[in-house]
Design a protein around this motif. Structure first.
Motif, short mmCIF file in Angstrom:
data_model
loop_
_atom_site.label_atom_id
_atom_site.label_comp_id
_atom_site.label_asym_id
_atom_site.label_seq_id
_atom_site.Cartn_x
_atom_site.Cartn_y
_atom_site.Cartn_z
N UNK A 157 28.16 47.55 66.58
CA UNK A 157 27.65 47.91 67.72
C UNK A 157 28.28 48.30 69.06
N UNK A 158 29.51 48.97 68.49
CA UNK A 158 29.88 49.29 70.01
C UNK A 158 31.69 49.99 69.04
N UNK A 159 31.62 50.66 70.21
CA UNK A 159 32.71 51.91 70.00
C UNK A 159 33.56 52.10 71.37
N UNK A 160 34.96 51.90 71.29
CA UNK A 160 35.94 52.00 72.64
C UNK A 160 37.84 52.90 71.92
N UNK A 161 37.46 53.31 72.49
CA UNK A 161 39.21 53.56 72.86
C UNK A 161 40.25 53.04 72.91
N UNK A 162 41.30 52.43 72.51
CA UNK A 162 42.23 52.39 73.60
C UNK A 162 42.16 52.95 75.19
N UNK A 163 41.90 53.79 74.99
CA UNK A 163 42.81 53.81 76.73
C UNK A 163 41.29 53.75 77.71
N UNK A 164 40.24 53.43 76.81
CA UNK A 164 39.18 53.38 78.06
C UNK A 164 39.19 51.88 79.20
N UNK A 165 39.06 52.05 80.41
CA UNK A 165 39.05 51.84 81.27
C UNK A 165 38.27 49.81 81.30
N UNK A 166 38.84 48.56 82.11
CA UNK A 166 37.87 47.42 82.29
C UNK A 166 36.16 47.47 81.91
N UNK A 167 36.13 48.73 82.82
CA UNK A 167 34.77 49.05 83.32
C UNK A 167 33.72 49.34 82.19
N UNK A 168 34.69 50.16 81.58
CA UNK A 168 33.68 50.31 80.52
C UNK A 168 34.01 49.51 78.98
N UNK A 169 34.60 48.61 79.25
CA UNK A 169 34.41 47.73 78.17
C UNK A 169 33.36 46.57 78.82
#
Length: 215
Positions: free
Chosen positions: A101-113
């Protein structure tokens, strides 16, 4: 009622730090950490969470596809977030096809999580900004190369090799699996590219997905 969250990742320093941050957000009822496949399997069986975060640290990509598919088939109410190693567009698309349901790169910050969590709580999907940019670039670059008709049909052997390429196998892996030389594999690869009128492996995988040769 607040959802339960499980984080499947390592090292402990990172997962414990993330857990404490999320506890302060007061979004979740409970936050559990699993650092091995055995622990995760038992946890999903005994206390399946509403949201599961899986890091690419824990699986090879081909194993990740299979694991996501297995988890969704056994626990279709679990919403999976993948923290990926900047996967390419085709791999991200395949993960969503498998049920994440969701994809994030490892470079993403906490607020995007946190944004991704909130999207899932609203029954929406979420893709991080970096991955969206890659998707836009991919679509733009491919606009002029959509004429993917095959000049000649693929042979049975070429179709077999095409599927192995899409599963992420190298020429060496394919040669060992099919008991043929690497040179023979490379010859088949070149013929496949020529017949599909594509330039690289990404084009091969894209063709296979769009024509339902692979999932």
């Amino acid at each position: 009622m607040k959802p339960r969250l499980t984080i499947f990742d390592e090292p402990m320093l990172y997962t414990e730090g993330l857990s404490k941050l999320l506890t302060q957000s007061k979004i979740f009822n409970t936050i559990d950490i699993c650092n091995s496949l055995e622990t995760l399997s038992k946890h999903l069986k005994d206390e399946p969470p509403e949201i599961l975060v899986i890091s690419s640290n824990m699986f090879m990509l081909t194993e990740l596809f299979k694991s996501v598919e297995t988890i969704i088939s056994e626990h279709n109410n679990i919403k999976i977030i993948i923290i990926g190693n900047c996967y390419d567009v085709i791999d991200i698309r395949k993960l969503f096809n498998k049920g994440i349901k969701s994809y994030l790169d490892k470079t993403c910050r906490y607020n995007e999580f946190i944004k991704s969590i909130n999207a899932l709580l609203l029954n929406e999907i979420y893709i991080c900004d970096h991955a969206k940019e890659r998707m836009i670039s991919f679509i733009s670059n491919e606009q002029g190369t959509r004429n993917l008709h095959i000049r000649d049909p693929l042979t049975r052997r070429e179709m077999e090799i095409l599927k192995l390429i899409c599963d992420g196998f190298s020429s060496k892996d394919i040669s060992e699996k099919l008991f043929i030389s690497i040179n023979t594999v490379e010859t088949h690869r070149k013929r496949i590219l020529l017949k599909l009128n594509v330039k690289n492996t990404a084009g091969v995988v894209k063709y296979a997905i769009e024509n339902h040769i692979i999932d």
